[in-house]
Write a protein that holds these residues in place. Structure first.
Motif, PDB file in Angstrom:
ATOM      1  N   GLN A 208       0.799  -1.065  -0.171  1.00 28.87           N
ATOM      2  CA  GLN A 208       0.032   0.013  -0.030  1.00 28.87           C
ATOM      3  C   GLN A 208       1.084   1.225  -0.119  1.00 28.87           C
ATOM      4  O   GLN A 208       0.409   2.369  -0.635  1.00 28.87           O
ATOM      5  CB  GLN A 208      -0.834  -0.151   1.135  1.00 28.87           C
ATOM      6  N   GLN A 209       1.919   1.266   0.963  1.00 33.41           N
ATOM      7  CA  GLN A 209       2.709   2.093   0.953  1.00 33.41           C
ATOM      8  C   GLN A 209       3.495   2.565  -0.762  1.00 33.41           C
ATOM      9  O   GLN A 209       3.272   3.876  -1.044  1.00 33.41           O
ATOM     10  CB  GLN A 209       4.010   2.084   1.633  1.00 33.41           C
ATOM     11  N   ALA A 210       3.936   1.431  -1.410  1.00 38.79           N
ATOM     12  CA  ALA A 210       4.419   1.632  -2.749  1.00 38.79           C
ATOM     13  C   ALA A 210       3.361   2.437  -3.381  1.00 38.79           C
ATOM     14  O   ALA A 210       3.548   3.286  -4.401  1.00 38.79           O
ATOM     15  CB  ALA A 210       4.671   0.327  -3.103  1.00 38.79           C
ATOM     16  N   ALA A 211       1.839   1.713  -3.270  1.00 43.55           N
ATOM     17  CA  ALA A 211       1.005   2.273  -4.054  1.00 43.55           C
ATOM     18  C   ALA A 211       0.430   4.033  -3.868  1.00 43.55           C
ATOM     19  O   ALA A 211       0.336   4.634  -4.640  1.00 43.55           O
ATOM     20  CB  ALA A 211      -0.245   1.563  -3.965  1.00 43.55           C
ATOM     21  N   ARG A 212       0.814   4.232  -2.666  1.00 44.99           N
ATOM     22  CA  ARG A 212       0.381   5.650  -2.341  1.00 44.99           C
ATOM     23  C   ARG A 212       1.445   6.547  -2.635  1.00 44.99           C
ATOM     24  O   ARG A 212       1.122   7.566  -2.987  1.00 44.99           O
ATOM     25  CB  ARG A 212       0.475   5.544  -0.696  1.00 44.99           C
ATOM     26  N   ILE A 213       2.701   6.177  -2.416  1.00 46.24           N
ATOM     27  CA  ILE A 213       3.904   7.270  -2.716  1.00 46.24           C
ATOM     28  C   ILE A 213       4.530   7.236  -3.927  1.00 46.24           C
ATOM     29  O   ILE A 213       5.028   8.009  -4.675  1.00 46.24           O
ATOM     30  CB  ILE A 213       4.871   7.371  -1.569  1.00 46.24           C
ATOM     31  N   ALA A 214       4.803   5.868  -4.611  1.00 43.40           N
ATOM     32  CA  ALA A 214       5.597   5.792  -5.628  1.00 43.40           C
ATOM     33  C   ALA A 214       5.021   6.168  -6.939  1.00 43.40           C
ATOM     34  O   ALA A 214       3.971   6.086  -7.319  1.00 43.40           O
ATOM     35  CB  ALA A 214       6.180   4.558  -5.626  1.00 43.40           C
ATOM     36  N   ASP A 215       5.975   6.761  -7.755  1.00 46.50           N
ATOM     37  CA  ASP A 215       5.542   7.138  -9.383  1.00 46.50           C
ATOM     38  C   ASP A 215       5.877   5.968 -10.113  1.00 46.50           C
ATOM     39  O   ASP A 215       5.006   5.409 -11.019  1.00 46.50           O
ATOM     40  CB  ASP A 215       6.393   8.304  -9.907  1.00 46.50           C
ATOM     41  N   ARG A 216       6.922   5.184  -9.689  1.00 49.51           N
ATOM     42  CA  ARG A 216       7.514   3.978 -10.372  1.00 49.51           C
ATOM     43  C   ARG A 216       7.616   2.924  -9.478  1.00 49.51           C
ATOM     44  O   ARG A 216       7.946   3.275  -8.333  1.00 49.51           O
ATOM     45  CB  ARG A 216       8.625   4.147 -11.447  1.00 49.51           C
ATOM     46  N   THR A 217       7.291   1.791  -9.909  1.00 45.83           N
ATOM     47  CA  THR A 217       7.489   0.465  -9.055  1.00 45.83           C
ATOM     48  C   THR A 217       8.296  -0.437  -9.634  1.00 45.83           C
ATOM     49  O   THR A 217       7.992  -0.730 -11.022  1.00 45.83           O
ATOM     50  CB  THR A 217       6.229  -0.048  -8.448  1.00 45.83           C
ATOM     51  N   ALA A 218       9.130  -1.130  -8.976  1.00 47.30           N
ATOM     52  CA  ALA A 218       9.731  -2.120  -9.600  1.00 47.30           C
ATOM     53  C   ALA A 218       9.543  -3.428  -8.688  1.00 47.30           C
ATOM     54  O   ALA A 218       9.839  -3.477  -7.565  1.00 47.30           O
ATOM     55  CB  ALA A 218      11.463  -1.706  -9.859  1.00 47.30           C
ATOM     56  N   PHE A 219       9.514  -4.649  -9.434  1.00 44.67           N
ATOM     57  CA  PHE A 219       9.132  -5.669  -8.824  1.00 44.67           C
ATOM     58  C   PHE A 219      10.250  -6.644  -8.576  1.00 44.67           C
ATOM     59  O   PHE A 219      10.593  -7.109  -9.895  1.00 44.67           O
ATOM     60  CB  PHE A 219       7.821  -6.461  -9.091  1.00 44.67           C
ATOM     61  N   PHE A 220      10.756  -7.143  -7.772  1.00 49.40           N
ATOM     62  CA  PHE A 220      11.953  -8.185  -7.508  1.00 49.40           C
ATOM     63  C   PHE A 220      11.592  -9.512  -7.298  1.00 49.40           C
ATOM     64  O   PHE A 220      10.733  -9.312  -6.352  1.00 49.40           O
ATOM     65  CB  PHE A 220      13.085  -7.696  -6.798  1.00 49.40           C
ATOM     66  N   LEU A 221      12.049 -10.314  -7.703  1.00 53.70           N
ATOM     67  CA  LEU A 221      11.843 -11.881  -7.168  1.00 53.70           C
ATOM     68  C   LEU A 221      13.252 -12.840  -7.350  1.00 53.70           C
ATOM     69  O   LEU A 221      13.704 -12.881  -8.429  1.00 53.70           O
ATOM     70  CB  LEU A 221      10.710 -12.510  -8.112  1.00 53.70           C
ATOM     71  N   GLN A 222      13.542 -13.397  -6.431  1.00 58.59           N
ATOM     72  CA  GLN A 222      14.812 -14.147  -6.392  1.00 58.59           C
ATOM     73  C   GLN A 222      15.781 -13.466  -7.159  1.00 58.59           C
ATOM     74  O   GLN A 222      16.446 -14.465  -7.948  1.00 58.59           O
ATOM     75  CB  GLN A 222      14.269 -15.518  -6.735  1.00 58.59           C
ATOM     76  N   GLY A 223      16.316 -12.412  -6.886  1.00 56.14           N
ATOM     77  CA  GLY A 223      17.468 -11.941  -7.531  1.00 56.14           C
ATOM     78  C   GLY A 223      17.100 -11.425  -9.240  1.00 56.14           C
ATOM     79  O   GLY A 223      17.976 -11.073  -9.771  1.00 56.14           O
ATOM     80  N   ASP A 224      15.880 -11.529  -9.415  1.00 52.19           N
ATOM     81  CA  ASP A 224      15.499 -11.114 -10.750  1.00 52.19           C
ATOM     82  C   ASP A 224      14.607  -9.785 -10.636  1.00 52.19           C
ATOM     83  O   ASP A 224      13.779  -9.620  -9.800  1.00 52.19           O
ATOM     84  CB  ASP A 224      14.806 -12.190 -11.747  1.00 52.19           C
ATOM     85  N   LEU A 225      15.043  -8.878 -11.842  1.00 53.76           N
ATOM     86  CA  LEU A 225      13.812  -7.873 -11.748  1.00 53.76           C
ATOM     87  C   LEU A 225      12.795  -8.062 -12.653  1.00 53.76           C
ATOM     88  O   LEU A 225      12.993  -8.661 -13.788  1.00 53.76           O
ATOM     89  CB  LEU A 225      14.483  -6.508 -12.478  1.00 53.76           C
ATOM     90  N   ILE A 226      11.591  -8.533 -12.095  1.00 55.87           N
ATOM     91  CA  ILE A 226      10.455  -9.223 -13.177  1.00 55.87           C
ATOM     92  C   ILE A 226       9.848  -7.925 -13.944  1.00 55.87           C
ATOM     93  O   ILE A 226       9.799  -8.310 -15.171  1.00 55.87           O
ATOM     94  CB  ILE A 226       9.490  -9.832 -12.084  1.00 55.87           C
ATOM     95  N   GLU A 227       9.526  -6.714 -13.340  1.00 58.76           N
ATOM     96  CA  GLU A 227       9.070  -5.735 -14.198  1.00 58.76           C
ATOM     97  C   GLU A 227       9.255  -4.516 -13.479  1.00 58.76           C
ATOM     98  O   GLU A 227       8.900  -4.340 -12.109  1.00 58.76           O
ATOM     99  CB  GLU A 227       8.066  -6.062 -14.764  1.00 58.76           C
ATOM    100  N   ALA A 228       9.265  -3.502 -14.125  1.00 53.47           N
ATOM    101  CA  ALA A 228       9.431  -1.855 -13.605  1.00 53.47           C
ATOM    102  C   ALA A 228       8.642  -1.337 -14.394  1.00 53.47           C
ATOM    103  O   ALA A 228       8.895  -1.105 -15.627  1.00 53.47           O
ATOM    104  CB  ALA A 228      10.836  -1.539 -13.565  1.00 53.47           C
ATOM    105  N   ASP A 229       7.554  -0.475 -13.790  1.00 47.94           N
ATOM    106  CA  ASP A 229       6.757   0.430 -14.761  1.00 47.94           C
ATOM    107  C   ASP A 229       6.088   1.590 -13.913  1.00 47.94           C
ATOM    108  O   ASP A 229       6.504   1.476 -12.694  1.00 47.94           O
ATOM    109  CB  ASP A 229       5.591  -0.498 -15.353  1.00 47.94           C
ATOM    110  N   ASP A 230       5.241   2.183 -14.432  1.00 53.68           N
ATOM    111  CA  ASP A 230       4.496   3.119 -13.498  1.00 53.68           C
ATOM    112  C   ASP A 230       3.813   2.621 -12.509  1.00 53.68           C
ATOM    113  O   ASP A 230       3.168   1.449 -12.937  1.00 53.68           O
ATOM    114  CB  ASP A 230       3.532   3.821 -14.519  1.00 53.68           C
ATOM    115  N   THR A 231       3.678   2.761 -11.250  1.00 50.91           N
ATOM    116  CA  THR A 231       3.057   2.259 -10.383  1.00 50.91           C
ATOM    117  C   THR A 231       1.730   1.897 -10.725  1.00 50.91           C
ATOM    118  O   THR A 231       1.197   0.817 -10.091  1.00 50.91           O
ATOM    119  CB  THR A 231       3.268   3.151  -8.959  1.00 50.91           C
ATOM    120  N   LYS A 232       1.069   2.712 -11.421  1.00 48.71           N
ATOM    121  CA  LYS A 232      -0.511   2.498 -11.552  1.00 48.71           C
ATOM    122  C   LYS A 232      -0.311   1.116 -12.333  1.00 48.71           C
ATOM    123  O   LYS A 232      -1.186   0.317 -12.224  1.00 48.71           O
ATOM    124  CB  LYS A 232      -1.137   3.497 -12.422  1.00 48.71           C
ATOM    125  N   ASN A 233       0.338   1.174 -13.362  1.00 46.69           N
ATOM    126  CA  ASN A 233       0.296  -0.334 -14.141  1.00 46.69           C
ATOM    127  C   ASN A 233       0.665  -1.452 -13.524  1.00 46.69           C
ATOM    128  O   ASN A 233       0.066  -2.517 -13.497  1.00 46.69           O
ATOM    129  CB  ASN A 233       1.300  -0.032 -15.584  1.00 46.69           C
TER     130      ASN A 233
END
Lengths: 252, 306
Positions: A208-233
């Motif tokens: 929720q914090q990421a959703a509230r404040i971030a313009d962009r969000t990057a999702f990490f999983l087991q040492g990989d970057l899965i995706e990074a995009d605008d938080t809304k997306n």
């Protein structure tokens, strides 16, 4: 279109033989808040600490890849690491003010940089504490130990301490995870104000914090970057199944 | 129903065991306390005899500069303890002051600069230094330090300076290992916070680590002083054992402990000579008590600051 200020390419990090990051390509825009999310142990904090070379302190770590910060490679041989950390400040998960007065805490960064002038220091301390939205609470007790403050106040003093050296980018490693909800909201409000002047990269466990404040969000999983995009997306329309599973709470 | 009632009312096997354990701890504790108190009373009783039954005035004892219990002047034995008190304090302070920079430097190597080498090489070396018996230190001091001082500074070589050098080596491991503990107890995140603000390693050590560790380092100093103050054998071997006011660092002198170890076998219990030695012992005891109190005081204040 926002300016890219920091860009990483194929960043790999190994603790001894164990590879913790498997090639991260990520870029950060000026005056935006970027949130790094992912389950525990996914490498998001490790990645964050690469950005101001805090991982250099750990034995047996090897880091490869490119870190382009305003056109210069952060890991270049001749890069002045002290200068880098002045430009890229950091706030840690645990509030960690020094066992000194509030004033001395905030003035610390400037003092180690050689600033002696009392007026400059006074002004910087006041401005930073105001920016960190804690000035009103501490202005009458600047000479008191910072350790006497509450956790949320301590964390905002730590933010002020990082701001005092007027950094370019501020890294935050789960800055609110050790705090109560009320203090967390105060820190979030502070961060939203700060992005006018600074670029902010924050690791958070709190979606929720990421959703509230971030313009962009990057999702990490087991040492990989899965995706990074605008938080809304990321939250409304993630491109990967892993992301939507994580967002909806199916794991992590 | 009755069975449950009975088991509740009767003490169970484990609760009996608990009570027995408590009793054993209590007995051990109280007997140790008893021994300590007995020692205190005994030394105080003997030490005060100089003033009560031999009618030496306390002021003369503490400020007198002539120590010759065999000689009586105006019906009073000459038992001025000032030379020994001065000697003890001088050696203690000089040795600890000399050891402190080395201790802090070594400790920083072990905690912040080269922790790997620190734990692999320096730690065992320090432990070895602690393990060497004091008579060996004294012997080395006698054969190496004393001639060295004689050649460099002149005189006989025996004296405060020789004692300082020997004690320096002896308190170094104590002060160092306690300083290491103090530095290790400084939270790691202070260090990372400082580095993340663009401080160099030296600035971090100097402005944050050492400052946060100050109460611990002070405790280390006092512990070192307590050890130096109480050390007898090694000092006695190199200090010269002349119960005179030290006129220089290289002139033969004496300490409370050295006078005690040389004199205690040559006196008869109950005589003035013997009582005077007990008074010296009493001073030693009071001093170690003071050191302990100081340590407690520092520890308390350190806690408050955190």
């Amino acid at each position: 279109m926002a300016n890219t200020i920091l860009k990483t390419k194929d960043v790999k990090l190994k603790y001894g033989d164990f590879e913790a990051l498997h090639g991260i390509d990520l870029s950060f825009n000026e005056n935006e808040i970027t949130a790094l999310i992912g389950p525990s142990g996914c490498g998001k904090s490790t990645f964050l600490r690469c950005l101001n070379r805090m991982n250099d302190l750990i034995d047996g770590v090897t880091i490869t890849g490119e870190f382009d910060y305003r056109g210069k490679d952060v890991y270049a041989e001749d890069y002045d690491i002290v200068e880098l950390r002045k430009q890229i400040g950091m706030v840690f998960q645990q509030p960690n003010p020094f066992p000194m007065s509030i004033y001395d805490n905030v003035a610390y960064g400037l003092r180690v940089a050689g600033v002696r002038d009392k007026e400059t220091l006074d002004e910087a301390v006041q401005t930073s504490l105001k920016q960190a939205a804690i000035w009103d609470e501490v202005k009458d007790k600047l000479d008191k130990s910072a350790l006497a403050l509450s956790g949320g106040q301590q964390q905002r003093v730590c933010i002020a301490r990082a701001l005092a050296v007027s950094p370019d980018i501020i890294l935050l490693d789960e800055p609110t995870s050790a705090l109560d909800p009320h203090s967390s909201r105060q820190i979030e409000a502070t961060l939203l104000q700060l992005k006018e002047k600074y670029t902010i990269i924050t690791v958070t466990h709190n979606l929720q914090q990421a959703a509230r404040i971030a313009d962009r969000t990057a999702f990490f999983l087991q040492g990989d970057l899965i995706e990074a995009d605008d938080t809304k997306n990321i939250f409304m329309n993630p491109a990967h199944k892993e992301t939507s599973d994580f967002i909806t709470g199916r794991f992590g | 129903m009755d069975k449950i009632r009975e088991s509740l009312l009767k003490p169970s096997r484990t609760s009996k065991l608990e009570r027995r354990g408590k009793l054993i701890s209590l007995v051990s504790l109280s007997s140790i306390c008893l021994v300590v108190i007995a020692i205190f009373i005994f030394i105080a009783f003997r030490g005060l005899a100089t003033f009560t039954s031999d009618h030496v005035s306390l002021v003369d004892f503490v400020t007198g500069t002539v120590w010759n219990p065999d000689v009586e002047v105006n019906g009073q034995p000459l038992v001025g303890a000032l030379p020994m008190i001065t000697g003890s304090f001088l050696i203690t302070i000089l040795a600890t002051a000399l050891a402190l920079p080395f201790a802090i430097g070594t400790a920083l190597m072990m905690t912040d600069i080269t922790p790997k080498m620190g734990t692999k090489i320096l730690q065992p070396v320090l432990e070895l230094l602690v393990g060497i018996p004091s008579v060996v230190y004294g012997f080395v001091g006698l054969t190496v330090v004393v001639p060295f001082i004689r050649d460099v500074f002149g005189g006989s070589g025996f004296g405060i300076l020789a004692g300082t050098f020997v004690l320096f080596v002896m308190v170094l491991p104590t002060v160092t290992s306690m300083t290491v503990d103090a530095l290790r107890s400084v939270p790691k995140n202070y260090r990372s916070a400082s580095l993340a603000l663009g401080a160099t390693r030296w600035q971090t050590i100097y402005k944050v680590v050492l400052r946060a560790a100050t109460p611990g380092i002070l405790t280390a100093i006092v512990f070192g002083m307590a050890r130096a103050f109480g050390e007898a054998l090694a000092v006695q071997m190199v200090v010269g054992n002349a119960a005179l006011m030290p006129s220089s660092l290289v002139a033969p002198a004496s300490t409370l402990t050295s006078v005690l170890t040389t004199g205690i076998g040559n006196t008869v219990l109950g005589t003035v000579q013997n009582d005077a030695l007990w008074s010296l012992a009493l001073i030693l005891l009071l001093m170690s008590l003071t050191f302990n109190l100081v340590i407690h005081f520092i520890a308390k204040r350190g806690e408050l600051k955190q």
